[in-house]
Design a protein around this motif. Structure first.
Motif, PDB file in Angstrom:
ATOM      1  N   ILE A  42     -40.613  21.986 -11.822  1.00 21.71           N
ATOM      2  CA  ILE A  42     -41.423  20.937 -11.181  1.00 21.71           C
ATOM      3  C   ILE A  42     -40.643  20.407  -9.980  1.00 21.71           C
ATOM      4  CG2 ILE A  42     -42.514  18.677 -11.467  1.00 21.71           C
ATOM      5  CD1 ILE A  42     -42.651  19.250 -14.469  1.00 21.71           C
ATOM      6  N   THR A  43     -41.317  20.290  -8.854  1.00 22.72           N
ATOM      7  CA  THR A  43     -40.655  19.744  -7.662  1.00 22.72           C
ATOM      8  C   THR A  43     -40.887  18.239  -7.586  1.00 22.72           C
ATOM      9  OG1 THR A  43     -42.606  20.240  -6.315  1.00 22.72           O
ATOM     10  CG2 THR A  43     -40.867  21.899  -6.377  1.00 22.72           C
ATOM     11  N   LYS A  44     -39.904  17.529  -7.055  1.00 15.05           N
ATOM     12  CA  LYS A  44     -40.026  16.086  -6.853  1.00 15.05           C
ATOM     13  C   LYS A  44     -39.832  15.791  -5.361  1.00 15.05           C
ATOM     14  CE  LYS A  44     -35.177  15.308  -8.179  1.00 15.05           C
ATOM     15  NZ  LYS A  44     -34.242  14.621  -9.069  1.00 15.05           N
ATOM     16  N   PRO A  45     -40.380  14.693  -4.917  1.00 11.43           N
ATOM     17  CA  PRO A  45     -41.014  13.630  -5.713  1.00 11.43           C
ATOM     18  C   PRO A  45     -42.370  14.055  -6.268  1.00 11.43           C
ATOM     19  CG  PRO A  45     -41.283  13.173  -3.388  1.00 11.43           C
ATOM     20  CD  PRO A  45     -40.387  14.376  -3.466  1.00 11.43           C
ATOM     21  N   MET A  46     -42.707  13.502  -7.445  1.00 13.31           N
ATOM     22  CA  MET A  46     -43.987  13.803  -8.079  1.00 13.31           C
ATOM     23  C   MET A  46     -45.008  12.751  -7.684  1.00 13.31           C
ATOM     24  SD  MET A  46     -42.797  14.925 -11.916  1.00 13.31           S
ATOM     25  CE  MET A  46     -41.395  13.808 -11.960  1.00 13.31           C
ATOM     26  N   ALA A  47     -46.136  13.213  -7.171  1.00  5.36           N
ATOM     27  CA  ALA A  47     -47.192  12.279  -6.786  1.00  5.36           C
ATOM     28  C   ALA A  47     -47.845  11.662  -8.015  1.00  5.36           C
ATOM     29  CB  ALA A  47     -48.246  12.995  -5.936  1.00  5.36           C
TER      30      ALA A  47
END
Length: 363
Positions: free
Chosen positions: A105-110
């Protein structure tokens, strides 16, 4: 009363604000969350608490996320790990998956719901894998238990069957003794001859059971070994008539199931004893050849002599002697065919089909 947490999650991230936010969100959805600010601290917590799932940032001080993934794969390869990282490089994602990460999972997470969905999915998968493992272990244990029970039962049956063959052999030996006594009391040569032929037939069956008991394989007979023993026995019985005759036994090793071995043994006994009795005059030099082989699902028996021959009126189909009547009947039982081949004396060949389940070349 507070409900028990659904699972324990360890999150490793040096960004405290994001780490706290993820922990709060997951705790609100029923999870217990442990936190570590770097990889080394995270591994120490993992060793102590053994969480159900680990969230890992790739860029951390002291010990980076890739090293943590490698260590966790060695320590607990079945524990699901999810990378939550600010790097969106495809190379990093591929390397993380190679090291055992279940998701990336990539951040930042919306939307934190993305994280929750990944966690739920990974834990569901881990639960299914664990259930499958437990089910497989149960099946393997049950198979092992039942296999052991079957082996014990089979061994008991083999012992019982061996004892049966041993007793049958002994009973046939008693019958042979009674036949010998009757032969001694016979009033004529013709009667003694009938008892002698009866003795060879009973002996051929006794040899079958002797072979079974001797070798412990209670389902098949080594026909080459059987033929050698039978021919030696017949040569001893007809030693005076066969004094000048060379006996050649060319029998290839192969095995027959009991259902075929008994009529085959009786058939071989009739063919060889007929030759021993009728082919040669006492003291005549000659040769008696016995061949046995298994080829292309067919067993073949040949008995050939170079003696005086049966005479011009001899016919396989119409000969009414006890011996030839038995030969025809035994060939029929074996679903085989019998032929007379050209040559001096008498050359008979019998072939019969043998299915693969009941016949095999001897080891």
């Amino acid at each position: 009363m507070t409900d028990a947490p659904k699972a324990t999650i360890l999150t490793m991230d040096d960004a405290e604000i994001l780490r706290e936010a993820m922990a709060a969100y997951l705790e609100n959805h029923g999870y217990r969350v442990l936190q570590a600010a770097d990889g080394r601290e995270g591994l120490e917590i993992f060793e102590a608490a053994r969480p159900d799932l680990v969230l890992i940032d790739l860029r951390m001080p002291v010990l980076g996320g890739m090293e943590v993934l490698a260590r966790l794969r060695e320590m607990a390869p079945d524990t699901p790990t999810i990378v939550v990282s600010g790097t969106g490089l495809l190379q990093d994602a591929l390397e993380a998956i190679r090291l055992g990460a279940w998701d990336f999972i990539t951040k930042p997470m919306a939307d934190m719901a993305v994280l929750l969905h990944a966690v739920d999915k990974a834990l569901d998968r881990a639960r299914l894998l664990d259930e499958n493992r437990r089910h497989r272990e149960h099946l393997e244990s049950e198979i092992a238990r039942r296999t052991l029970a079957l082996e014990r039962s089979l061994e008991e049956k083999k012992v019982l069957l061996a004892e049966i063959h041993h007793r049958v052999k002994n009973n046939l030996q008693i019958i042979l003794g009674l036949v010998a006594i009757q032969a001694e009391e016979a009033d004529s040569d013709a009667e003694r001859e009938r008892f002698s032929r009866l003795e060879t037939r009973v002996r051929s069956m006794a040899l079958i059971h002797q072979q079974l008991y001797k070798h412990g394989d209670l389902s098949t007979i080594d026909m080459a070994e059987y033929a050698q023993a039978l021919i030696s026995s017949l040569a001893a019985i007809f030693r005076h008539a066969m004094a000048g005759v060379e006996v050649i036994c060319d029998c290839q090793p192969f095995q027959l199931g009991l259902g075929k071995a008994v009529p085959c043994g009786l058939l071989l006994n009739e063919l060889v004893s007929n030759a021993c009795k009728h082919a040669f005059t006492p003291g005549q030099a000659g040769r008696l050849t016995i061949r046995m082989a298994l080829e292309d699902g067919q067993a073949a028996i040949e008995v050939a002599d170079d003696g005086r021959g049966p005479g011009p009126d001899f016919s396989l189909e119409t000969a009414q002697t006890m011996g030839m009547t038995l030969v025809r009947e035994l060939t029929r039982q074996l679903e085989g065919t019998i032929r007379r081949l050209p040559g001096p004396g008498l050359h008979l060949a019998v072939t019969f089909p043998v299915d693969q389940a009941s016949a095999k070349p001897a080891a």
